[in-house]
Design a protein around this motif. Structure first.
Motif, PDB file in Angstrom:
ATOM      1  N   PRO A  52     -12.535  59.242 -47.274  1.00  0.00           N
ATOM      2  CA  PRO A  52     -12.225  58.933 -48.585  1.00  0.00           C
ATOM      3  C   PRO A  52     -10.803  58.945 -49.075  1.00  0.00           C
ATOM      4  CG  PRO A  52     -14.047  60.466 -48.416  1.00  0.00           C
ATOM      5  CD  PRO A  52     -13.448  60.382 -47.139  1.00  0.00           C
ATOM      6  N   THR A  53      -9.912  59.894 -48.686  1.00  0.00           N
ATOM      7  CA  THR A  53      -8.578  59.946 -49.269  1.00  0.00           C
ATOM      8  C   THR A  53      -7.871  58.779 -48.512  1.00  0.00           C
ATOM      9  OG1 THR A  53      -8.652  62.214 -49.272  1.00  0.00           O
ATOM     10  CG2 THR A  53      -6.508  61.327 -48.936  1.00  0.00           C
ATOM     11  N   VAL A  54      -8.144  58.312 -47.433  1.00  0.00           N
ATOM     12  CA  VAL A  54      -7.387  57.154 -46.892  1.00  0.00           C
ATOM     13  C   VAL A  54      -7.941  55.793 -47.493  1.00  0.00           C
ATOM     14  CG1 VAL A  54      -7.044  55.799 -44.456  1.00  0.00           C
ATOM     15  CG2 VAL A  54      -7.183  58.339 -44.526  1.00  0.00           C
ATOM     16  N   LEU A  55      -9.172  55.658 -47.576  1.00  0.00           N
ATOM     17  CA  LEU A  55      -9.701  54.467 -48.332  1.00  0.00           C
ATOM     18  C   LEU A  55      -8.950  54.445 -49.873  1.00  0.00           C
ATOM     19  CD1 LEU A  55     -13.534  54.506 -47.483  1.00  0.00           C
ATOM     20  CD2 LEU A  55     -11.696  52.805 -46.845  1.00  0.00           C
ATOM     21  N   LYS A  56      -8.854  55.380 -50.533  1.00  0.00           N
ATOM     22  CA  LYS A  56      -8.392  55.357 -51.836  1.00  0.00           C
ATOM     23  C   LYS A  56      -6.782  54.961 -51.610  1.00  0.00           C
ATOM     24  CE  LYS A  56      -7.698  58.232 -55.985  1.00  0.00           C
ATOM     25  NZ  LYS A  56      -8.047  59.448 -56.700  1.00  0.00           N
ATOM     26  N   TRP A  57      -6.170  55.699 -51.063  1.00  0.00           N
ATOM     27  CA  TRP A  57      -4.767  55.537 -50.663  1.00  0.00           C
ATOM     28  C   TRP A  57      -4.520  53.980 -50.223  1.00  0.00           C
ATOM     29  CZ3 TRP A  57      -1.777  54.363 -46.302  1.00  0.00           C
ATOM     30  CH2 TRP A  57      -0.404  54.476 -46.414  1.00  0.00           C
ATOM     31  N   GLY A  58      -5.266  53.569 -49.366  1.00  0.00           N
ATOM     32  CA  GLY A  58      -5.168  52.220 -48.822  1.00  0.00           C
ATOM     33  C   GLY A  58      -5.172  51.135 -49.905  1.00  0.00           C
ATOM     34  N   SER A  59      -6.028  51.516 -50.794  1.00  0.00           N
ATOM     35  CA  SER A  59      -6.455  50.108 -51.694  1.00  0.00           C
ATOM     36  C   SER A  59      -5.378  50.355 -52.790  1.00  0.00           C
ATOM     37  CB  SER A  59      -7.767  50.450 -52.304  1.00  0.00           C
ATOM     38  OG  SER A  59      -7.737  52.005 -53.112  1.00  0.00           O
TER      39      SER A  59
ATOM     40  N   SER B 131      -1.159  50.990 -47.822  1.00  0.00           N
ATOM     41  CA  SER B 131      -1.224  50.159 -46.519  1.00  0.00           C
ATOM     42  C   SER B 131      -2.564  49.291 -46.623  1.00  0.00           C
ATOM     43  CB  SER B 131      -0.737  50.670 -45.229  1.00  0.00           C
ATOM     44  OG  SER B 131      -1.057  49.788 -44.364  1.00  0.00           O
ATOM     45  N   ALA B 132      -2.439  47.988 -46.634  1.00  0.00           N
ATOM     46  CA  ALA B 132      -3.317  46.894 -46.510  1.00  0.00           C
ATOM     47  C   ALA B 132      -4.123  47.084 -45.291  1.00  0.00           C
ATOM     48  CB  ALA B 132      -3.094  45.452 -46.922  1.00  0.00           C
ATOM     49  N   TRP B 133      -3.144  47.063 -44.008  1.00  0.00           N
ATOM     50  CA  TRP B 133      -3.635  47.221 -42.822  1.00  0.00           C
ATOM     51  C   TRP B 133      -4.423  48.588 -42.401  1.00  0.00           C
ATOM     52  CZ3 TRP B 133      -2.909  50.407 -38.581  1.00  0.00           C
ATOM     53  CH2 TRP B 133      -3.243  49.956 -37.337  1.00  0.00           C
ATOM     54  N   VAL B 134      -4.131  49.778 -43.014  1.00  0.00           N
ATOM     55  CA  VAL B 134      -4.769  51.076 -43.058  1.00  0.00           C
ATOM     56  C   VAL B 134      -5.982  51.042 -43.554  1.00  0.00           C
ATOM     57  CG1 VAL B 134      -4.797  53.496 -43.503  1.00  0.00           C
ATOM     58  CG2 VAL B 134      -2.802  52.355 -42.462  1.00  0.00           C
ATOM     59  N   HIS B 135      -6.079  50.266 -44.808  1.00  0.00           N
ATOM     60  CA  HIS B 135      -7.282  50.281 -45.559  1.00  0.00           C
ATOM     61  C   HIS B 135      -8.334  49.305 -44.884  1.00  0.00           C
ATOM     62  CE1 HIS B 135      -9.770  48.420 -49.074  1.00  0.00           C
ATOM     63  NE2 HIS B 135      -9.698  49.741 -49.059  1.00  0.00           N
TER      64      HIS B 135
ATOM     65  N   HIS C 130     -13.452  49.576 -41.480  1.00  0.00           N
ATOM     66  CA  HIS C 130     -13.920  49.128 -40.425  1.00  0.00           C
ATOM     67  C   HIS C 130     -14.570  50.557 -39.824  1.00  0.00           C
ATOM     68  CE1 HIS C 130     -14.364  47.106 -36.423  1.00  0.00           C
ATOM     69  NE2 HIS C 130     -14.419  48.130 -35.958  1.00  0.00           N
ATOM     70  N   TYR C 131     -13.809  51.523 -39.824  1.00  0.00           N
ATOM     71  CA  TYR C 131     -14.291  52.761 -39.514  1.00  0.00           C
ATOM     72  C   TYR C 131     -15.663  53.518 -40.342  1.00  0.00           C
ATOM     73  CZ  TYR C 131     -13.903  58.185 -38.692  1.00  0.00           C
ATOM     74  OH  TYR C 131     -14.549  59.375 -38.378  1.00  0.00           O
ATOM     75  N   LEU C 132     -15.456  53.171 -41.459  1.00  0.00           N
ATOM     76  CA  LEU C 132     -16.570  53.318 -42.475  1.00  0.00           C
ATOM     77  C   LEU C 132     -17.800  52.508 -41.899  1.00  0.00           C
ATOM     78  CD1 LEU C 132     -18.215  54.390 -44.974  1.00  0.00           C
ATOM     79  CD2 LEU C 132     -17.066  52.626 -46.407  1.00  0.00           C
TER      80      LEU C 132
ATOM     81  N   ASP D 116     -16.280  55.097 -53.171  1.00  0.00           N
ATOM     82  CA  ASP D 116     -16.199  54.471 -54.500  1.00  0.00           C
ATOM     83  C   ASP D 116     -17.380  53.203 -54.206  1.00  0.00           C
ATOM     84  OD1 ASP D 116     -14.008  55.698 -55.379  1.00  0.00           O
ATOM     85  OD2 ASP D 116     -12.702  54.588 -54.648  1.00  0.00           O
ATOM     86  N   HIS D 117     -17.540  52.730 -55.572  1.00  0.00           N
ATOM     87  CA  HIS D 117     -18.578  51.649 -55.518  1.00  0.00           C
ATOM     88  C   HIS D 117     -18.018  50.366 -54.628  1.00  0.00           C
ATOM     89  CE1 HIS D 117     -20.820  48.232 -57.209  1.00  0.00           C
ATOM     90  NE2 HIS D 117     -21.749  48.959 -57.535  1.00  0.00           N
TER      91      HIS D 117
END
Length: 710
Positions: A406-413, A418-422, A427-429, A446-447
């Motif tokens: 969740p932290t990485v998704l929120k930060w990447g968005s 980083s769009a690449w990390v997002h 993909h991981y999700l 997130d929704h």
């Protein structure tokens, strides 16, 4: 300086074996090697890992990272369920479903390649080659046979004993040295190739072809240099020939100019020697800063006083504790978090890169490695140091777990993320949706992220698990809203909702249906197995599923359920494209192989009546988004969210021509040709993934892919 373009397929993506690792080498654009299951003995496991690492491509490594080995009992349950579904199907019908899965599997390969695409960061060899070409910050002129070569004292002195002794006898900035070499008949072009070799460590065939005898004679005269990395490490560790220093200060360190602390009025907290040539080669930020000082005349005073150029960095923007990590990335292309300065004076700096710190701040004295990698990524972006940013991206992906997702998704968005990390986190999700759906991590999503993965054909979960996860997430969201509306000012009191807890019967189905109004249509109801599932029946009774599955509608025709899984021509209005759920795919492939052995005379005698040879243009119409989540790619132009500012980037003609050339090359790749050759592949979807890969390799927004299509 324009970033060098490269083929993302040549990048070796490695993912760390554990989150405790803190060193990432990004010279070849890497993602650390994947975590592997420890089901075998340690010796066998180690041998297998070493052998596989030699052969892994970037895609295979990423897949190893994300697709963890499922429990065999669970996989067997899914296999039995899909076998029960197709037990009454004919061989032709089972083959049609298998071809649907094979087309999706080929498309997934292209999709993952597009997700992995990013422009490779230039290595120190490439940047030093550009430094030799463009002569930034040169401080010595070598004259050979009438040709002048502006060079850099620190580089040549560290690399070559001959030039070390020569330059030591000619100190001072701007020395002009005429060379007379013992080696006879050495052409100017050959001498230039020799200098480039000292800068890059590589002999460039396009500059000159150095014969073995000539190389031997040059080695006798100039000496044999060490590997380039060895000499750069020497410059970094010793600070020899340094003509600059990174100085980290903060507002609290400011003193009056007459305090005598320094000519800048600052008391330096940390000062690290470095080399202007290396900084200019690696970072446009530092290069522009040094060039501005040169134009303003500040460096003339420093040279007259024989003091290094002080590059003052505000610690509120770039914390001093990252200083050695920063220089290590500049000189050696590696991101080593163990070099972070620890101690009472090197804690979190207030206000460092505001937005990133606001996200990663947790109240702890020492942030986690993941938080440090996120902050360093933003520092790399600020300094235009791509090798640092990409190294941090690789580290963030290495630390990606269920708990950190969740932290990485929120930060990447975020805009600063980083769009690449997002993309890798999404993909991981998708790949780990089953364990996430059964844990509390689901409630932290997130929704928008949940909707994103539910639209995918590649979500790794059965449709029943998808439905249960959506309902579970919605009920938790409803409870949260009820707690927010709780009239009691003090929670956990006798009458508070939080204290008493909320039972499922207390939930409003009307409000729950409103919360899930955008998610439930993405569940492919016709593919829920077993079809008599209690979870599905209860959702229908509660009015959450507005349209029951096709086998519950109308008469009891046997082929209705079949038509929901495979294409049946123009009259089939029930078809919903199945997800590429790997246990289903593997079981159907095994089943068809068994049937082919048993009924060899029926294999490929005729096309299945359920598969229509429809032109690609019709597939494009067929695969537009539907209300029941059957869609792949939205082909509607300019369908952007209204709450986001639309920024259209139009590449110049040269870049567009290079992108079109790259697109044509990728379309000839084996993976693309294989996807196109499959009978149920959509050329539109294939081309879309190829275009996305191209624009990401050129570091452009995904919206530019529409320009390539036009």
């Amino acid at each position: 300086m324009r970033r060098q373009r490269g083929d993302a397929s040549h990048m070796t993506h490695r993912m760390g074996a554990s989150a405790s690792s803190s060193i990432t080498n990004v010279g070849g654009d890497s993602v650390q090697a994947a975590r592997l299951s420890a089901s075998s003995s340690p010796e066998q496991h180690g041998i297998a890992v070493r052998e596989k690492k030699k052969k892994m491509t970037g895609f295979a490594t990423l897949r190893k990272k994300f697709i963890r080995r499922r429990r065999s009992s669970k996989a067997c349950d899914h296999g039995r369920i899909i076998r029960d579904l197709v037990s009454t199907w004919s061989h032709l019908e089972a083959t049609a479903l298998l071809e649907e899965y094979e087309a999706l599997a080929a498309l997934k390969d292209l999709h993952v390649q597009a997700e992995l695409a990013r422009p490779p960061a230039a290595t120190f060899k490439q940047d030093l080659s550009m430094l030799y070409d463009y002569k930034h910050c040169s401080d010595v002129d070598l004259v050979y046979r009438g040709a002048c070569f502006p060079v850099h004292r620190a580089v040549l002195s560290a690399r070559c004993p001959y030039f070390r002794d020569l330059l030591a006898g000619c100190p001072g900035y701007g020395a002009r040295i005429c060379l007379e070499l013992r080696t006879p008949h050495l052409e100017v072009q050959m001498f230039s190739a020799l200098l480039r070799y000292l800068y890059t460590g590589d002999i460039c065939p396009h500059d000159a072809t150095l014969e073995a005898n000539l190389l031997r004679r040059l080695g006798e005269e100039f000496g044999t240099p060490n590997p380039l990395e060895h000499d750069l490490r020497y410059l970094l560790d010793t600070g020899d020939y340094a003509d600059a220093a990174l100085v980290f200060t903060s507002d609290s360190d400011y003193q009056r100019p007459d305090s005598g602390s320094s000519e800048y009025g600052f008391r330096p907290k940390l000062e690290l020697p470095c080399h202007k040539a290396i900084l200019s080669a690696r970072s446009p930020f530092f290069r522009n800063l040094i060039q501005r000082r040169t134009r303003s005349g500040e460096d003339h005073t420093e040279r007259a006083l024989h003091i290094p150029t002080r590059i003052v960095l505000d610690e509120s923007v770039i914390p001093k504790r990252y200083a050695r990590v920063l220089l290590h990335a500049v000189y050696l292309d590696t991101v080593d978090l163990s070099l972070i300065l620890r101690g009472s004076g090197c804690g979190n700096s207030a206000g460092s890169l505001g937005e990133v710190q606001a996200l990663t701040h947790t109240g702890r004295m020492r942030p986690s490695p993941l938080e440090e990698a996120m902050e360093l990524y933003q520092i790399g972006r600020f300094l235009e140091l791509d090798i640092l940013s990409q190294g941090c991206e690789d580290l963030i992906l290495e630390y990606l777990t269920l708990e950190s997702l969740p932290t990485v998704l929120k930060w990447g968005s975020q805009p600063h993320g980083s769009a690449w990390v997002h993309r890798q986190a999404l993909h991981y999700l998708r790949e780990e949706f089953q364990p996430i759906a059964s844990s509390s991590i689901l409630h932290q999503l997130d929704h928008a992220h949940l909707a994103n993965v539910l639209q995918s054909h590649f979500l790794q979960a059965s449709e029943l698990e998808v439905l249960q996860a959506v309902l579970k997430w919605g009920e938790h969201e409803l409870v949260r809203r009820m707690e927010d509306r709780e009239p009691n000012l003090l929670s956990h009191t006798v009458h508070s909702v939080t204290r008493k807890g909320i039972k499922k019967r207390d939930l409003s189905d009307i409000e729950l249906r409103e919360i899930l109004s955008e998610l439930l249509p993405l569940v492919r109801i016709d593919h829920i197995l077993p079809p008599n599932s209690e979870a599905l029946a209860q959702a229908i009774r509660r009015g959450l599923v507005s349209t029951p599955p096709s086998h519950m509608i109308g008469d009891e025709r046997d082929n209705l359920r079949v038509n929901a899984w495979i294409r049946g021509g123009k009259k089939n209005g029930f078809f919903v494209r199945p997800r590429l759920f790997m246990p289903y795919y593997e079981e159907i492939k095994s089943l068809v192989e068994e049937q082919m052995v048993q009924e060899a005379d029926l294999v490929r005698l005729r096309r299945p009546r359920y598969v229509a040879d429809i032109p690609d243009a019709l597939y494009m119409v067929e695969e537009k988004p539907r209300a029941m989540g059957t869609a792949g790619v939205d082909v509607l132009a300019a369908a952007f969210p209204e709450d986001k500012e639309l920024i259209i980037v139009v590449p110049d003609s040269a870049t567009m021509a290079a992108m079109l050339k790259r697109e044509q090359k990728l379309k000839q790749s084996p993976s693309c040709q294989r996807a196109i050759s499959l009978p149920l592949s959509s050329r539109h979807e294939i081309n879309r993934q190829v275009r996305l890969r191209v624009v990401r390799e050129f570091n452009l927004p995904d919206t530019v892919a529409d320009l390539l299509e036009r």
